[in-house]
Write a protein that holds these residues in place. Structure first.
Motif, short mmCIF file in Angstrom:
data_model
loop_
_atom_site.label_atom_id
_atom_site.label_comp_id
_atom_site.label_asym_id
_atom_site.label_seq_id
_atom_site.Cartn_x
_atom_site.Cartn_y
_atom_site.Cartn_z
N GLY A 278 25.01 61.09 -34.42
CA GLY A 278 26.17 61.32 -33.58
C GLY A 278 26.56 62.78 -33.50
N THR A 279 27.38 63.06 -32.49
CA THR A 279 27.96 64.39 -32.33
C THR A 279 29.46 64.24 -32.06
N THR B 196 30.30 56.11 -26.68
CA THR B 196 31.23 57.23 -26.64
C THR B 196 32.62 56.72 -26.99
N LEU B 197 33.21 57.31 -28.00
CA LEU B 197 34.57 56.97 -28.43
C LEU B 197 35.44 58.20 -28.20
N LYS B 198 36.51 58.03 -27.43
CA LYS B 198 37.38 59.16 -27.12
C LYS B 198 38.81 58.82 -27.52
N LEU B 199 39.42 59.69 -28.32
CA LEU B 199 40.81 59.52 -28.72
C LEU B 199 41.70 60.07 -27.61
N ASN C 76 47.69 59.21 -26.21
CA ASN C 76 48.66 58.20 -26.65
C ASN C 76 48.21 57.47 -27.92
N GLY C 77 47.12 57.94 -28.55
CA GLY C 77 46.64 57.32 -29.78
C GLY C 77 45.67 56.18 -29.58
N VAL C 78 45.40 55.82 -28.33
CA VAL C 78 44.44 54.75 -28.01
C VAL C 78 43.03 55.33 -28.09
N LEU C 79 42.11 54.53 -28.58
CA LEU C 79 40.70 54.94 -28.65
C LEU C 79 39.95 54.24 -27.52
N ALA C 80 39.40 55.02 -26.59
CA ALA C 80 38.61 54.48 -25.48
C ALA C 80 37.16 54.39 -25.94
N ASN C 81 36.56 53.22 -25.79
CA ASN C 81 35.19 52.98 -26.23
C ASN C 81 34.34 52.61 -25.03
N HIS C 82 33.26 53.35 -24.80
CA HIS C 82 32.28 53.00 -23.76
C HIS C 82 30.92 52.89 -24.44
#
Length: 82
Positions: free
Chosen positions: A28-29, A50-53, A56-62
């Motif tokens: 990972g990077t 891809t996990l993006k913080l 608003n503190g939500v973690l977006a996961n694709h």
């Protein structure tokens, strides 16, 4: 249940394992608030996640799963804290 074991190899890279999903190493990077990981699953499925913080503190996961270079599945979800 999944078990992640990730450790940094530099300020922006990491390696580890994911059981029981990954059949080999996970790499990972990290850049700012984005973590990109990749690994191979049973049956030769390659995973790019891809996990993006978000602010608003939500973690977006694709997650994208490919077989022989062709996308066979995708997952898009939001992970929230209760």
């Amino acid at each position: 249940m999944r078990h992640w074991d990730l450790r940094p190899t530099s300020p922006t890279t990491l390696v580890g394992s994911l059981s029981p999903d990954a059949v080999g190493p996970v790499s990972g990077t990290m850049s700012n608030d984005v973590l990109r990981i990749a690994y191979i699953m049973k049956g030769g499925l390659s995973v790019a996640q891809t996990l993006k913080l978000l602010p608003n503190g939500v973690l977006a996961n694709h997650m994208s799963i490919k077989k022989l270079g062709m996308t066979v599945a995708t997952v898009d979800e939001r992970i929230t804290k209760e």
